[in-house]
Design a protein around this motif. Structure first.
Motif, PDB file in Angstrom:
ATOM      1  N   MET A   1      36.051  45.946  44.520  1.00 14.69           N
ATOM      2  CA  MET A   1      36.776  45.521  43.314  1.00 14.69           C
ATOM      3  C   MET A   1      36.342  46.359  42.126  1.00 14.69           C
ATOM      4  O   MET A   1      35.160  46.537  41.867  1.00 14.69           O
ATOM      5  CB  MET A   1      36.485  44.033  43.041  1.00 14.69           C
ATOM      6  N   ARG A   2      37.304  46.887  41.408  1.00 18.02           N
ATOM      7  CA  ARG A   2      37.007  47.783  40.291  1.00 18.02           C
ATOM      8  C   ARG A   2      37.219  47.023  38.980  1.00 18.02           C
ATOM      9  O   ARG A   2      38.186  46.286  38.836  1.00 18.02           O
ATOM     10  CB  ARG A   2      37.986  48.961  40.374  1.00 18.02           C
ATOM     11  N   ARG A   3      36.275  47.165  38.060  1.00 23.99           N
ATOM     12  CA  ARG A   3      36.450  46.508  36.755  1.00 23.99           C
ATOM     13  C   ARG A   3      35.705  47.283  35.681  1.00 23.99           C
ATOM     14  O   ARG A   3      34.788  48.065  35.964  1.00 23.99           O
ATOM     15  CB  ARG A   3      35.955  45.066  36.807  1.00 23.99           C
ATOM     16  N   LEU A   4      36.135  47.063  34.431  1.00 25.43           N
ATOM     17  CA  LEU A   4      35.477  47.712  33.293  1.00 25.43           C
ATOM     18  C   LEU A   4      34.270  46.866  32.887  1.00 25.43           C
ATOM     19  O   LEU A   4      34.372  45.650  32.778  1.00 25.43           O
ATOM     20  CB  LEU A   4      36.456  47.809  32.117  1.00 25.43           C
ATOM     21  N   ALA A   5      33.132  47.528  32.676  1.00 22.97           N
ATOM     22  CA  ALA A   5      31.938  46.765  32.305  1.00 22.97           C
ATOM     23  C   ALA A   5      30.981  47.634  31.505  1.00 22.97           C
ATOM     24  O   ALA A   5      31.036  48.861  31.567  1.00 22.97           O
ATOM     25  CB  ALA A   5      31.232  46.254  33.559  1.00 22.97           C
ATOM     26  N   ALA A   6      30.130  46.959  30.741  1.00 24.26           N
ATOM     27  CA  ALA A   6      29.025  47.662  30.084  1.00 24.26           C
ATOM     28  C   ALA A   6      27.852  47.608  31.053  1.00 24.26           C
ATOM     29  O   ALA A   6      27.495  46.543  31.545  1.00 24.26           O
ATOM     30  CB  ALA A   6      28.668  46.975  28.780  1.00 24.26           C
ATOM     31  N   ILE A   7      27.286  48.780  31.350  1.00 29.74           N
ATOM     32  CA  ILE A   7      26.209  48.855  32.329  1.00 29.74           C
ATOM     33  C   ILE A   7      24.912  49.261  31.638  1.00 29.74           C
ATOM     34  O   ILE A   7      24.866  50.250  30.913  1.00 29.74           O
ATOM     35  CB  ILE A   7      26.509  49.935  33.394  1.00 29.74           C
TER      36      ILE A   7
END
Lengths: 49, 525
Positions: A1-7
Motif C-alpha cells: 500500500m502506497r501513501r504519503l507520509a512524513a518519515i
C-alpha cells in the motif's frame, strides 16, 4: 500500500561500537528516546528500536 | 537500518516536533554522551509487513546520514510544509547531493547548540531577579481525536488557575502561554521569551476508555527536570479525573518550584541578592528552628523590607519569625512577641487581602492571641482562597488542636502533610494535632506523635512539651524527669506559668489538664 507520509529516520552515532562493547547497556541507553517517540506517535508506525 | 529507527507521521509538524523533543531530551540529560542524527522527509512510502520503504524513506535515511550528531536535517519540502515560525529554527544548507539519489535535494538543518547560541545572542539571559514565574504550556493532545483537546487544554487551564492562588511565584496567563500550542518549542526559548524560570509541560493520550497524562516541571536555566509524573486513569467521569489529576500536579509543582527557588537563592552571592532572594533565604533559616537562625531570618526579612516595604509575603514571614521565637522561648516576653506577630500578619493581609498565605499566618497569630473567632475566620479564608496551600490546612490543625477538636485536627493535619510532605512548618502542624491528641486523653498516642516529630525535627518546642506532658500523665517517673531536663536545657527558665501564656489551649478545663501534665512531669511552677 502506497501513501504519503512524513518519515523520521534516527540513528545513534557510533551505535555499532556501543553494541559491540555491551549490547544490553547500549539498548538501555536507547530507551529514553524510544519513550519520547512512543509518547508522540499515537497512530504512527515505528520500525526498529 | 539495523541501528536506527524509522517513524512514520501523518503530519510534518508532528515529525519535526518529535525530532526536536528527542534531541532536546538528550541535551537535558547532560550526563549522557550519546548523540543521535535525525533526518525527516515527506514522500511516498510503501509498507510491507513490519517494514516501510520507498523513495520517501530512502531520502529520510540519507538526510539522517548528513545531519550533525545531535542535529536534524530536513528536506526542502518538509521545510516548506512547516510554515513559520518553526521553519525559522532551521538554516538553509542549499542543494545537497545524497548517495543513490539522482537529483540534489534542498536541505535545511537544525542544531541544538547553534539554536541555543542564536537565541542567547539576541535575547536576555533567563531572568534571575525577583519572584519566579512559571509558564504552563498547553498539554499536547496525543490522541487523534480532536475532542480530546478540550481535556488537554482543560487540564493546563485548571493548573494555571490553581497555581495563580499561590503568592510565592507568578503564573503566566493562559492567553500567553497557549501561544506555543501545537508548536515544537525549546524550554529555554520559552523561558527567555516570557522571562520565566520554570516551565510545566505535559501530554494527554487516550486509548479506549483509558487516559494517560504526563507532566514535567523543567527549570529553564539548566533544562533539568525538577519533577515528572504519569497518571493512568479510567475515563469514567471526565471532570472528576481532570480535577484529580490537576490537584496532583499542582500539589507537586508548588513545593518543587519553591524547593528549586530556595536552592537558587541560597547559591547566589550575598551581594547579588534581590529583596525576594532575602525572603527565600530567611525562610530557609526560619525552618532550621534554632535561635541563631531565627535571628538571621528576622534580620534578612527586615533587610528585604528596607527595599520592598510592601510585599505581603515578607510581612507574613516576619510574623512567623515572631511566633516561632515566642513558641521556643528564645524571646521571653511572650505577649509582646504575639502582638508583633499580629501586627506583621495584619499588615500582610492589608497589603494583599487575597493572599491565602497571609491569612493563614494571621489566623495562627490570632490563635496565640486567644482571639479564637478571628483565628478561625482567617484560617478558613486561607483555605477558601487557596485550597492547595498546605499552610492553610496546617495552621488550622493547630487551631482545632488547641480547641480540642480531635477529628478536625486529624483530617486537617493529614491534608496539610499530603499537600507538602517535607514542609518546614510540618513540626508545628504535628504539634497542633498533638495538642488535640493530648486533650482527647490518648496520652500514649500523644507521646508517640511527639517522639516521631522530634526524630524529624529535634528540639521543636511544642513537641518537646507534649512529650513531657504526655509522660507526666502516663506517670512514667524517670522518663518524665528526663524529658523535663531536656526541655529546660532547650528553654532555660521555662515554667508552668510561662507555658500557660505560650500555649493557647482554648477551654479552661483543657488548659489546666495540659499544664497538669507538665507539672506531674516535674516542670517547676
Amino acid at each position: 500500500m502506497r501513501r504519503l507520509a512524513a518519515i523520521l529516520a534516527a540513528d545513534i552515532v557510533g551505535f555499532t561500537a556501543l553494541m559491540a562493547q555491551n549490547e544490553q547497556a547500549a539498548l538501555n541507553r536507547i530507551m529514553p528516546f524510544a519513550a519520547v517517540i512512543s509518547t508522540r506517535t499515537s497512530d504512527s508506525m515505528v520500525v526498529g528500536w | 537500518m539495523g541501528d536506527g529507527a524509522l517513524v512514520e507521521f501523518a503530519s510534518v509538524a508532528e515529525a519535526v516536533s518529535c525530532a526536536i523533543a528527542i534531541q532536546n531530551s538528550i541535551v537535558r540529560s547532560t550526563a549522557d554522551d550519546i548523540k543521535l542524527r535525525i533526518g525527516i522527509n515527506l514522500g511516498d512510502v510503501i509498507s510491507s509487513g513490519d517494514d516501510i520503504y520507498g523513495d520517501g524513506v530512502n531520502i529520510a535515511a540519507r538526510l539522517e546520514g548528513i545531519a550533525d550528531p545531535g542535529g536534524i536535517c530536513i528536506s526542502g519540502i518538509v521545510h516548506q510544509s512547516l510554515g513559520s515560525p518553526n521553519s525559522g529554527m532551521f538554516h538553509d544548507l542549499g542543494p545537497q547531493s545524497l548517495k543513490n539519489v539522482t537529483a540534489p535535494v534542498n536541505v535545511f538543518a537544525w542544531h541544538p547548540e547553534k539554536h541555543a547560541h542564536q537565541a542567547s545572542a539576541n535575547r536576555a539571559p533567563i531572568s534571575d531577579e525577583g519572584k519566579a514565574s512559571i509558564a504552563v504550556l498547553a498539554f499536547d493532545n496525543m490522541s487523534t481525536d480532536p475532542e480530546q483537546e478540550y481535556f488537554s487544554d482543560g487540564i493546563a487551564e485548571d493548573i494555571i488557575t490553581a497555581l495563580s492562588h499561590f503568592r510565592d511565584f507568578f503564573v503566566i496567563a493562559r492567553n500567553t502561554s497557549f501561544t506555543y500550542k501545537g508548536k515544537p518549542v525549546r524550554v529555554d526559548q520559552v523561558c527567555r521569551d516570557l522571562s520565566v524560570r520554570y516551565v510545566l509541560e505535559g501530554s494527554v493520550r487516550k486509548a479506549g476508555s483509558r487516559i494517560r497524562v504526563t507532566a514535567q516541571l523543567i527549570e529553564g536555566k539548566t533544562g533539568a527536570h525538577l519533577w515528572a509524573d504519569r497518571f493512568d486513569r479510567d475515563l469514567t467521569d471526565v471532570f472528576a479525573v481532570q480535577d484529580e489529576i490537576t490537584q496532583s500536579i499542582v500539589t507537586a509543582v508548588a513545593p518543587e518550584t519553591m524547593g528549586a527557588e530556595t536552592r537558587r537563592a541560597r547559591s547566589k552571592r550575598p551581594e547579588n541578592l534581590s529583596a525576594w532572594d532575602l525572603v527565600l533565604r530567611a525562610r530557609w533559616h526560619l525552618g532550621q528552628f534554632n535561635r541563631a537562625d531565627n535571628e538571621t531570618a528576622t534580620r534578612l526579612l527586615n533587610q528585604s523590607l528596607a527595599t520592598e516595604p510592601d510585599d505581603s509575603v515578607t510581612h507574613a514571614t516576619l510574623a512567623l519569625c515572631h511566633l516561632m521565637a515566642m513558641l521556643h522561648y528564645w524571646r521571653t516576653d511572650t505577649s509582646a512577641e504575639i502582638k508583633l506577630a499580629q501586627q506583621s500578619a495584619e499588615k500582610a493581609v492589608q497589603l494583599d487581602s487575597n493572599n491565602a498565605h497571609a491569612h493563614a499566618i494571621l489566623g495562627m497569630s490570632e490563635s496565640f492571641a486567644r482571639n479564637f473567632e478571628a483565628a478561625e475566620k482567617h484560617l478558613l479564608r486561607s483555605i477558601d482562597l487557596n485550597p492547595n496551600l498546605a499552610m492553610g490546612h496546617g495552621n488550622i490543625t493547630a487551631y482545632y488542636g488547641v480547641s480540642g477538636d480531635y477529628d478536625k485536627a486529624k483530617s486537617a493535619y493529614e491534608c496539610a502533610v499530603a499537600l507538602s510532605p517535607r514542609d518546614p512548618l510540618k513540626p508545628f502542624w504535628r504539634g497542633g494535632f498533638g495538642a488535640a491528641i493530648f486533650l482527647s486523653g490518648a496520652y500514649e498516642e500523644c507521646l508517640e506523635n511527639a517522639r516521631e516529630g522530634l526524630r524529624e525535627t529535634p528540639g521543636f518546642a511544642s513537641l518537646m512539651r507534649q512529650e513531657a506532658a504526655a509522660l507526666g500523665m502516663l506517670e512514667s517517673g524517670d522518663n518524665a524527669k528526663q524529658s523535663v531536663q531536656r526541655l529546660l536545657t532547650a528553654m532555660p527558665g521555662l515554667t508552668v506559668t510561662t507555658v500557660r501564656h505560650i500555649v493557647p489551649i482554648r477551654y479552661p478545663d483543657d488548659h489546666e489538664r495540659w499544664l497538669e501534665g507538665l507539672r506531674r512531669a516535674g516542670l517547676p511552677e
